[in-house]
Scaffold this active site. Structure first.
Site, PDB file in Angstrom:
ATOM      1  N   HIS A  20       0.846  -1.192   0.000  1.00  0.00           N
ATOM      2  CA  HIS A  20       0.000   0.000   0.000  1.00  0.00           C
ATOM      3  C   HIS A  20       0.883   1.243   0.000  1.00  0.00           C
ATOM      4  O   HIS A  20       2.117   1.136  -0.030  1.00  0.00           O
ATOM      5  CB  HIS A  20      -0.996  -0.013   1.162  1.00  0.00           C
ATOM      6  N   HIS A  23       3.996   1.523   2.333  1.00  0.00           N
ATOM      7  CA  HIS A  23       5.232   0.876   1.875  1.00  0.00           C
ATOM      8  C   HIS A  23       5.849   1.669   0.728  1.00  0.00           C
ATOM      9  O   HIS A  23       7.061   1.813   0.623  1.00  0.00           O
ATOM     10  CB  HIS A  23       4.958  -0.545   1.396  1.00  0.00           C
ATOM     11  N   CYS A 130      -1.151 -17.966  21.968  1.00  0.00           N
ATOM     12  CA  CYS A 130      -2.415 -18.240  21.264  1.00  0.00           C
ATOM     13  C   CYS A 130      -2.176 -19.416  20.325  1.00  0.00           C
ATOM     14  O   CYS A 130      -1.278 -19.364  19.482  1.00  0.00           O
ATOM     15  CB  CYS A 130      -2.883 -17.025  20.468  1.00  0.00           C
ATOM     16  N   CYS A 133      -2.703 -18.510  16.542  1.00  0.00           N
ATOM     17  CA  CYS A 133      -1.582 -17.767  15.930  1.00  0.00           C
ATOM     18  C   CYS A 133      -0.287 -18.551  16.031  1.00  0.00           C
ATOM     19  O   CYS A 133       0.669 -18.249  15.325  1.00  0.00           O
ATOM     20  CB  CYS A 133      -1.349 -16.444  16.639  1.00  0.00           C
ATOM     21  N   CYS A 147      -6.705 -13.029  22.525  1.00  0.00           N
ATOM     22  CA  CYS A 147      -5.828 -12.862  21.359  1.00  0.00           C
ATOM     23  C   CYS A 147      -6.371 -11.756  20.451  1.00  0.00           C
ATOM     24  O   CYS A 147      -7.553 -11.757  20.111  1.00  0.00           O
ATOM     25  CB  CYS A 147      -5.752 -14.183  20.583  1.00  0.00           C
ATOM     26  N   HIS A 150      -7.578 -13.631  17.033  1.00  0.00           N
ATOM     27  CA  HIS A 150      -8.649 -14.639  17.077  1.00  0.00           C
ATOM     28  C   HIS A 150      -9.754 -14.316  18.084  1.00  0.00           C
ATOM     29  O   HIS A 150     -10.829 -14.902  18.034  1.00  0.00           O
ATOM     30  CB  HIS A 150      -8.057 -16.016  17.393  1.00  0.00           C
ATOM     31  N   LYS A 298      -6.257   5.808  10.717  1.00  0.00           N
ATOM     32  CA  LYS A 298      -5.144   4.885  10.507  1.00  0.00           C
ATOM     33  C   LYS A 298      -5.454   4.050   9.256  1.00  0.00           C
ATOM     34  O   LYS A 298      -6.596   3.668   9.036  1.00  0.00           O
ATOM     35  CB  LYS A 298      -5.042   3.968  11.735  1.00  0.00           C
ATOM     36  N   LYS A 301      -6.255  -2.703   6.947  1.00  0.00           N
ATOM     37  CA  LYS A 301      -7.078  -3.656   6.209  1.00  0.00           C
ATOM     38  C   LYS A 301      -8.492  -3.695   6.771  1.00  0.00           C
ATOM     39  O   LYS A 301      -9.468  -3.712   6.039  1.00  0.00           O
ATOM     40  CB  LYS A 301      -6.458  -5.054   6.321  1.00  0.00           C
TER      41      LYS A 301
END
Ligand code: MSP
Length: 480
Positions: A20, A23, A130, A133, A147, A150, A298, A301
Site C-alpha cells: 500500500h 510501503h 495463542c 496464531c 488474542c 482470534h 489509521k 485492512k
C-alpha cells in the site's frame, strides 16, 4: 557531503499484507536518494536494497486462511510488492527475500558469530500463547484479555529459547548514538531512542521453539530463528555477508537504513547491538520518517481504507504519484494524507506549474525561434535543492523547485513575449531571444534537478529540449 559509495535500504515488508502507499512512501523516498547519488557519484557506486520479510507464524497463518501453500503464498505476495515498486519507477538494485537460500547461508554465519562471541545463552521464555496464531503475546497486545487476532483465550506457556545478551552491548550502543558515530535522525527520534535505553531494555530471545515457518537455528535444531532477528540480517545478506567477503566489505556499512518510526527500536538498538557482538561496523545513519494516516484515520485492512499504489499510478502516472506522496508533509514528521489534496497539488504544481512552463516555452521556441535556441547557463541556482535532498528534506526540496518554476513562469508573464514577437524593434527581438534561451536553460536545470523524484518526466523533457529542433509536445501532465 563527501560520499564515495552510497548504500541505502528500506525495511523488508511483510508479505501477509498487500503493498500500500505506506510501503510505497518509504520505498519511493529511498529511490529518490539512490537516484540522486547515482547522478552525483556514478551508478556503480550506489546500492539500493528493498524486499520482503517472509517468515513467521503470522505469514503461515495467512496462507492457511487462504487455503494455499505457504511457499506459493509468499511467492505471490512478494511478486505483488516487486511489481508495485516497479510500477512506481523504483529502481532498486536488489529485491531481497528472506526465503532466498543466500539469506539463510548468511544468517547461519552471523548466528555462529554471535554464539562464538558468547553473546547467546539459553533461558526460559514465558508468554501468553495463542494456539491459533502459534505465537506469544504480551499483556498489552491482548484485547479484552484475548488474542488480538482470534479473540480467543490465551494460555501462559513456557518454552526454552536462546537469548541475546543485550545488556552487554547496550552501553556501547548508547555511547555511539550519543557521540553521533551512529546517527539517528531526525533529532526527535534520537531522543526517543535514548529515552528507551534509559528506561531499560530486557535481553531478547532470538529463537522460537513452536514456530514452524522460519529459518533453522542450526546451533540448536529444536529452534527456529526469531523472524525479526533474521529479517534485520537481510541488510547484510543482500550484499554477500558470509558468502562474498569482497562485495560485503565494499558496501558495508549501510549509509542509511530508512524506515518509519514504528520499527526504530529494532533498527537503532537491537540491530546495532547484534552487529557489535558479531564484530561488524554499524550503519552510519538510521533515519525514521513519520507515520501517516489517511483522511484522519489509521490506514488498515480492517478499516478498508488502504490505497493500492497502482490506483494512484493509474490516475496520476508513476512520476506524479511519487511527487504528491512525498510532498504532503515534512518527511521526518507524522502527517495526515487527504486524498483530494493529491489532485489539487497535481493540478497546481504539475499541470499549471511545471507542465505549463514547458508547454509555453516549447511552443514559443517553435513559433518564434524556429525550434532552435543557443545553449546558455541558467541563472537559477539549484544547490539548495540538492542540500535538501541530501538531508532527506523532500518537501523542502520540492518547495524550492516550485519556487523556481513559479519564477520562470513569471518571467514569461512579465516579458509578454507575444508582444515582443510582434515588435519590429531590434531591442525587443533581442529581449525575446534572450528570454527564450534563459527559459530553455532553466527548464533543463529544473528537469535535471527533479529527476530523482520524477525520472520519467525528466527524461521526456530533456529529450524534448535537447532535440535538434524543439517542438511543443504532448502535455506532460494532463489536467485532472
Ligand atoms: N517486516 C518488518 C520490517 C523488517 S526490516 C528488517 C515490517 N514490515 S512492514 O510491512 O510492517 O513495514 C513497515 C514499514 O512500512 C514502516 O516502517 C514504513 O517504512 C512503511 N509504512 C507502512 N505504513 C506506513 C504509514 N502509514 N506511514 C509511513 N510509513 C509506512 O515492519
Amino acid at each position: 557531503m563527501d560520499q564515495k559509495k552510497f548504500y541505502i535500504t528500506t525495511p523488508i515488508y511483510y508479505v501477509n499484507d498487500r503493498p500500500h502507499i505506506g510501503h510505497a512512501y518509504t520505498t519511493i523516498a529511498a529511490d529518490v536518494m539512490a537516484r540522486y547519488w547515482r547522478k552525483k557519484i556514478g551508478t556503480e557506486n550506489v546500492f539500493f536494497l528493498t524486499g520482503t520479510d517472509e517468515h513467521g507464524d503470522k505469514i503461515e497463518a495467512s496462507a492457511r486462511e487462504l487455503g494455499i501453500g505457504v511457499e506459493e503464498f509468499v511467492d505471490q505476495n512478494a511478486e505483488r510488492f516487486e511489481s508495485a515498486f516497479k510500477a512506481l519507477n523504483v529502481a532498486f538494485d536488489i529485491f531481497m527475500r528472506t526465503t532466498k537460500s543466500e539469506h539463510d547461508q548468511s544468517v547461519k554465519v552471523f548466528m555462529e558469530k554471535l554464539q562464538t562471541a558468547g553473546a547467546l545463552y539459553q533461558d526460559e521464555y514465558e508468554g501468553l500463547y495463542c494456539k491459533g496464531c502459534e505465537d506469544f503475546y504480551t499483556e498489552k497486545d491482548l484485547i479484552d484479555g484475548n488474542c488480538p487476532i482470534h479473540g480467543t483465550a490465551v494460555e501462559l506457556l513456557k518454552e526454552k529459547n536462546w537469548f541475546f545478551k543485550l545488556d552487554t552491548y547496550l552501553p556501547e550502543v548508547k555511547k555511539k548514538i550519543e557521540s553521533g558515530e551512529l546517527r539517528i535522525e531526525p533529532e526527535t527520534k534520537k531522543k526517543e531512542v535514548l529515552g528507551l535505553i534509559k528506561q531499560g531494555l530486557n535481553n531478547f530471545s532470538v529463537t522460537r521453539q513452536r514456530v514452524k515457518w522460519g529459518l533453522d537455528f542450526h546451533i540448536d535444531p529444536s529452534q527456529k530463528i526469531y523472524v525479526w532477528v533474521e529479517a534485520l540480517q537481510n541488510y547484510i545478506s543482500a550484499i554477500g555477508y558470509g558468502r562474498d567477503q569482497k562485495t560485503f566489505d565494499h558496501w558495508w556499512p549501510a549509509d542509511i537504513h530508512l524506515m518509519a518510526k514504528d520499527i526504530i527500536k529494532f533498527h537503532a538498538i537491537f540491530w546495532p547491538a547484534m552487529l557489535l557482538a558479531a564484530g561488524e561496523k554499524l550503519p552510519k545513519k538510521i533515519f525514521a520518517h513519520g507515520f501517516f494516516s489517511l483522511n484522519g484515520k489509521k490506514m488498515s485492512k480492517t478499516l478498508g481504507n488502504v490505497i493500492d499504489p497502482h490506483a494512484l499510478v493509474a490516475l496520476y502516472g508513476a512520476d506524479a504519484t511519487r511527487y504528491v506522496l512525498l510532498n504532503q508533509f515534512p518527511f521526518g514528521e507524522d502527517g495526515d494524507i487527504k486524498e483530494e489534496k493529491f489532485g489539487e497539488q497535481y493540478n497546481a504544481d504539475l499541470a499549471n506549474g511545471f507542465g505549463n512552463l514547458v508547454a509555453r516555452t516549447t511552443n514559443m521556441v517553435e513559433k518564434y525561434a524556429g525550434g532552435v535556441v543557443e545553449a546558455v547557463e541558467p541563472t537559477n541556482d539549484v544547490t539548495k535543492i540538492h542540500q535538501h535532498i541530501e538531508e532527506l528534506e523532500f518537501d523542502q526540496a520540492l518547495k524550492e523547485w516550485n519556487r523556481i518554476v513559479a519564477w520562470a513562469n513569471k518571467q514569461i508573464d512579465d516579458a509578454a513575449p507575444w508582444k515582443l514577437a510582434k515588435s519590429k524593434e531590434e531591442k525587443d527581438q533581442q529581449q525575446l531571444a534572450e528570454l527564450l534561451k534563459q527559459l530553455v536553460a532553466t527548464i533543463k536545470s529544473l528537469a535535471e534537478t527533479i529527476e530523482p523524484f520524477m525520472p520519467g518526466i525528466a527524461e521526456k523533457v530533456l529529450a524534448q529540449l535537447n532535440a535538434e529542433k524543439i517542438t511543443k509536445g504532448e502535455p506532460l501532465f494532463p489536467r485532472i
